[in-house]
Design a protein around this motif. Structure first.
Motif, PDB file in Angstrom:
ATOM      1  N   PHE A 192       0.831  -1.204   0.000  1.00 47.67           N
ATOM      2  CA  PHE A 192       0.000   0.000   0.000  1.00 47.67           C
ATOM      3  C   PHE A 192       0.869   1.260   0.000  1.00 47.67           C
ATOM      4  O   PHE A 192       0.530   2.267  -0.633  1.00 47.67           O
ATOM      5  N   PHE A 193       1.995   1.211   0.689  1.00 47.35           N
ATOM      6  CA  PHE A 193       2.930   2.334   0.727  1.00 47.35           C
ATOM      7  C   PHE A 193       3.442   2.646  -0.679  1.00 47.35           C
ATOM      8  O   PHE A 193       3.480   3.809  -1.114  1.00 47.35           O
ATOM      9  N   HIS A 194       3.802   1.606  -1.419  1.00 46.97           N
ATOM     10  CA  HIS A 194       4.314   1.826  -2.774  1.00 46.97           C
ATOM     11  C   HIS A 194       3.211   2.342  -3.697  1.00 46.97           C
ATOM     12  O   HIS A 194       3.489   3.107  -4.632  1.00 46.97           O
ATOM     13  N   LEU A 195       1.969   1.963  -3.436  1.00 46.29           N
ATOM     14  CA  LEU A 195       0.862   2.501  -4.208  1.00 46.29           C
ATOM     15  C   LEU A 195       0.815   4.023  -4.083  1.00 46.29           C
ATOM     16  O   LEU A 195       0.628   4.741  -5.069  1.00 46.29           O
ATOM     17  N   VAL A 196       0.989   4.517  -2.862  1.00 50.29           N
ATOM     18  CA  VAL A 196       0.907   5.965  -2.610  1.00 50.29           C
ATOM     19  C   VAL A 196       2.111   6.693  -3.197  1.00 50.29           C
ATOM     20  O   VAL A 196       1.965   7.704  -3.891  1.00 50.29           O
ATOM     21  N   THR A 197       3.314   6.202  -2.925  1.00 47.77           N
ATOM     22  CA  THR A 197       4.502   6.889  -3.436  1.00 47.77           C
ATOM     23  C   THR A 197       4.553   6.820  -4.957  1.00 47.77           C
ATOM     24  O   THR A 197       4.914   7.801  -5.626  1.00 47.77           O
ATOM     25  N   HIS A 198       4.179   5.674  -5.516  1.00 47.31           N
ATOM     26  CA  HIS A 198       4.190   5.516  -6.968  1.00 47.31           C
ATOM     27  C   HIS A 198       3.223   6.493  -7.634  1.00 47.31           C
ATOM     28  O   HIS A 198       3.502   7.016  -8.727  1.00 47.31           O
ATOM     29  N   ALA A 199       2.093   6.738  -6.990  1.00 44.87           N
ATOM     30  CA  ALA A 199       1.134   7.687  -7.557  1.00 44.87           C
ATOM     31  C   ALA A 199       1.779   9.053  -7.764  1.00 44.87           C
ATOM     32  O   ALA A 199       1.533   9.715  -8.780  1.00 44.87           O
ATOM     33  N   MET A 200       2.621   9.483  -6.831  1.00 44.96           N
ATOM     34  CA  MET A 200       3.238  10.803  -6.927  1.00 44.96           C
ATOM     35  C   MET A 200       4.285  10.855  -8.033  1.00 44.96           C
ATOM     36  O   MET A 200       4.208  11.681  -8.953  1.00 44.96           O
ATOM     37  N   PHE A 201       5.272   9.972  -7.973  1.00 45.63           N
ATOM     38  CA  PHE A 201       6.363  10.121  -8.940  1.00 45.63           C
ATOM     39  C   PHE A 201       5.975   9.640 -10.336  1.00 45.63           C
ATOM     40  O   PHE A 201       6.474  10.159 -11.331  1.00 45.63           O
ATOM     41  N   LYS A 202       5.041   8.669 -10.446  1.00 48.67           N
ATOM     42  CA  LYS A 202       4.676   8.228 -11.788  1.00 48.67           C
ATOM     43  C   LYS A 202       3.759   9.244 -12.459  1.00 48.67           C
ATOM     44  O   LYS A 202       3.860   9.452 -13.683  1.00 48.67           O
ATOM     45  N   ALA A 203       2.864   9.870 -11.695  1.00 45.81           N
ATOM     46  CA  ALA A 203       2.063  10.948 -12.274  1.00 45.81           C
ATOM     47  C   ALA A 203       2.966  12.087 -12.729  1.00 45.81           C
ATOM     48  O   ALA A 203       2.748  12.690 -13.786  1.00 45.81           O
ATOM     49  N   CYS A 204       3.994  12.384 -11.948  1.00 50.49           N
ATOM     50  CA  CYS A 204       4.963  13.409 -12.333  1.00 50.49           C
ATOM     51  C   CYS A 204       5.661  13.036 -13.638  1.00 50.49           C
ATOM     52  O   CYS A 204       5.849  13.882 -14.526  1.00 50.49           O
TER      53      CYS A 204
END
Length: 721
Positions: free
Chosen positions: A332-344
């Motif tokens: 779940f942690f990687h889901l949140v962090t991935h959302a930020m940098f992959k959207a970027c």
């Protein structure tokens, strides 16, 4: 509070309705309606995050909200409502934050598009659908919003439907997801028929009570996970995601980097407590294989959005693998962090494509604006885009001091610990660490091909390249900032020291029937009853199936300490190995694409790898295999069924019709010649007799007396003779 939650959910729906009906009559196509709806939702979500999540700082926090009867028959009633806990609130922040930034970004990116107003309507519908998945408290309503997400993604992927590629991509995504959703529906039916409820808490309670166990529990969990395979594009239903890049770049960032594809991971996290060991193990292998499989493809792609698309596939595989091995927090942690940098990264690629498309159009070039071979030297031309893109790349590559390092380290640590406790599953950490080195390589390959060297389209086109407007760069800066470690943990090398690890410990599995207490006396806990052990973040992971069912496990306290030591060692080793893997990947990419080393020349290695490179470049021929098997098989089956219908079914029908016609002809002949013949013969005889009788019916009395006397005379003569 119920009103605030309802507003967050319904505001995007209201924006969709207003724009779809009145958008063309509103100033600026009504984009401000969508912006107000989603940004106000973000404000409320942040308020809940700071007051309820960080304010309470309670891992078991659940907000009691009203629910109501949706369907009632007999003694049964299906109640629906909101499930608001730490996970739901964090996901609300993720969805509204990414959506808000993408909506703002779209103002600049989609400016001038003839369907500008409709685009914002579809974005709002998608945001509503995704928020519904997050907030629903039972599986049926999750499924309803799940299908709305599929509809929204279809509309957005095929937004430029005048292009055949976009229209085909939309259909491909829709159909592929329906396959996974069929499995999910079967899982929902299994749960309902067994437990009589679909409420998430009641389902977990039913499993805890032993109402759903054994093989059926495993099948139910895997069927529910089928929905996640489709939405999160796990192998073998991964083929729709890369083609979905045909949609506008903001769609790629919103749907295929941060939200829609994360829905599958979110669902898996929601049903984590009811997943059996066998189901979890299969999920882990599916995720691990997807991670390495997609990473190998990303290495050989030249379309910047396709590189990021396959990167998304790989990272989703990481999340699923983490949940499979029991690292609930890490996934779940990687889901949140991935959302930020992959959207970027996706928005950054959109900024590049937007600038390059304008420059190429100015010099009347038909070169592909998404092909990295047509880029180069953009670091000086678009410094802000470059800086934010580099930060997001470092985070994705797992470099220390960035959020991606924290979450990826937690996943790799959990996977390594799982292998240390289950030595037969050594393939899982190999999947994880191999994907890590490939991730660092293909992302820095993208950086060097795009931002370094000279601008390949030429100096005339170079003069037309400029930084994107603030509506596009502001989201980039925001997302890049959120990709730094400090927002998740004060310790850049340990996710366990941050608020995320504290608030999202591994929940106990619902089917555990043996409670472990620190002060309990030594008891014999067998593998038959206690199917899990302490997980990577202090929670639980499935216990080793290698243990004999009669082998006792040591005292619970000693058991916990032993596993704590294993996970501490695994975390340290995983951190060292992951940093080493990232370093190797970056150095190889630097040598081949920046230093131009002859030993690492990409062209030379492409020839050396031969069929392996061709496999990676051609996406391991997944589409071709599907076309040759599933699609052609379906077409062949359709032809066979068509032939069967035409010659067998229709043949039988036509044969019956022919027999009916023959019988009708025979029956007609019999009727005309026999039945009608007898009737006509009778009529002829009657007619003849009538003519004969008519001879004696002249109407003269004298003749009647004469005929009578003749008859009487004949009778007397016959009598006398």
């Amino acid at each position: 509070m119920f009103g605030l939650i309802t507003y967050v959910l319904l505001a995007p729906l209201a924006a969709f309705a207003i724009i779809i009906f009145f958008g063309k009559r509103l100033p600026r196509g009504g984009d401000w309606v969508s912006l107000i709806g989603i940004w106000s939702g973000l404000a409320i979500s942040l308020y809940l995050f700071f007051t309820r999540v960080l304010g309470n700082y309670d891992p078991s926090y659940v907000m009691e909200l009203e629910s109501f009867n949706w369907v009632s028959w007999g003694d049964f009633s299906l109640r629906i409502g909101f499930l608001i806990d730490n996970m739901a609130i964090v996901m609300m922040v993720v969805v509204t934050l990414i959506s808000s930034l993408v909506f703002l970004y779209s103002v600049g990116y989609m400016h001038g598009d003839p369907k500008y107003s409709r685009f914002f309507a579809f974005l709002s519908l998608f945001a509503f659908s995704m928020l519904g998945v997050i907030l629903a408290d039972n599986l049926l309503i999750i499924f309803v919003f799940w299908e709305l997400v599929g509809l929204s993604s279809y509309l957005l992927i095929g937004f430029w439907h005048e292009k055949d590629s976009a229209a085909d991509a939309g259909k491909k995504a829709f159909i592929t997801n329906r396959i996974g959703d069929a499995g999910m529906l079967i899982g929902i039916l299994i749960v309902f028929t067994t437990l009589g409820t679909l409420n998430l808490h009641e389902v977990a309670a039913g499993v805890t009570a032993g109402k759903l166990t054994g093989v059926l529990l495993t099948v139910a969990g895997l069927c529910l996970f089928c929905g996640a395979i489709g939405k999160s594009a796990q192998f073998p239903l991964h083929v729709w995601l890369p083609d979905a890049m045909e949609g506008p770049t903001p769609v790629s960032a919103l749907i295929h980097a941060a939200t829609m594809v994360a829905a599958g991971v979110y669902l898996t996290a929601r049903i984590f407590v009811i997943l059996s060991f066998d189901a979890s193990l299969l999920i882990a292998y599916i995720g691990g294989f997807t991670a390495i499989f997609a990473a190998t493809i990303a290495v050989a792609q030249y379309d910047i959005k396709r590189v990021l698309a396959y990167s998304t596939l790989s990272q989703l595989g990481y999340m699923v693998m983490a949940l499979g091995v029991g690292s609930y927090m890490a996934g779940f942690f990687h889901l949140v962090t991935h959302a930020m940098f992959k959207a970027c990264l996706f928005l950054g690629s959109g900024s590049i494509i937007h600038a390059l498309h304008y420059a190429l159009h100015h010099v009347h070039s038909d070169a592909d604006a998404q092909d990295m071979r047509n880029m180069g030297g953009l670091r000086k031309l678009m410094p802000l885009t470059f800086g934010t893109f580099l930060i997001a790349t470092l985070s994705l590559s797992g470099v220390p001091f960035f959020s991606g390092f924290l979450s990826k380290d937690a996943i790799l640590g959990g996977t390594l610990a799982f292998w240390m406790m289950h030595p037969t599953h050594w393939l899982l950490p190999i999947f994880g660490f191999s994907a890590a080195i490939l991730t660092a390589f293909y992302m820095f390959r993208l950086i060097y091909m795009t931002f370094t060297g000279t601008f390949r389209p030429g100096p005339e086109a170079e003069k037309e390249v400029h930084e994107s407007p603030w509506t596009m760069t502001f989201p980039l800066v925001t997302l890049a900032t959120l990709s730094i470690f400090i927002f998740f943990s004060l310790n850049p090398f340990s996710p366990a020291d941050g608020w995320f690890a504290t608030l999202f410990p591994n929940p106990p599995r619902a089917y555990e029937t043996v409670a472990i207490h620190a002060d309990a006396v030594p008891v014999e806990i067998t593998n038959e009853h206690h199917s899990e052990a302490v997980g990577a973040e202090g929670g639980t992971v499935p216990a080793a199936e290698e243990h004999d069912k009669t082998d006792p496990i040591v005292h619970p306290v000693e058991h916990h300490n032993a596993h704590h030591d294993v996970h501490h060692k695994a975390h340290t080793r995983a951190m060292i190995i992951s940093i080493l893997m990232a370093t190797i990947g970056i150095l190889i990419a630097t040598g081949g694409y920046f230093w131009k080393s002859k030993k690492l020349d990409p062209a030379v290695w492409q020839k050396r790898l031969g069929v392996l490179y061709q496999g990676m470049f051609n996406k391991w021929w997944a589409d071709e295999i599907y076309h040759a098997t599933v699609i052609n098989g379906t077409i062949l089956l359709a032809k066979i069924l068509g032939w069967f219908d035409l010659y067998i079914i229709d043949g039988i029908v036509n044969g019956v019709a022919w027999l009916s016609r023959v019988f009708a002809v025979i029956d007609g002949w019999f009727d005309n010649n026999i039945v009608d013949g007898l009737v006509n013969l009778t009529a002829w005889f009657v007619g003849i007799w009538g003519r004969f009788v008519r001879l004696f019916q002249g109407g003269q009395l004298q003749r009647y007396i004469l005929y009578t006397l003749i008859v009487v005379g004949l009778f007397i003569i016959m009598k006398v003779v």
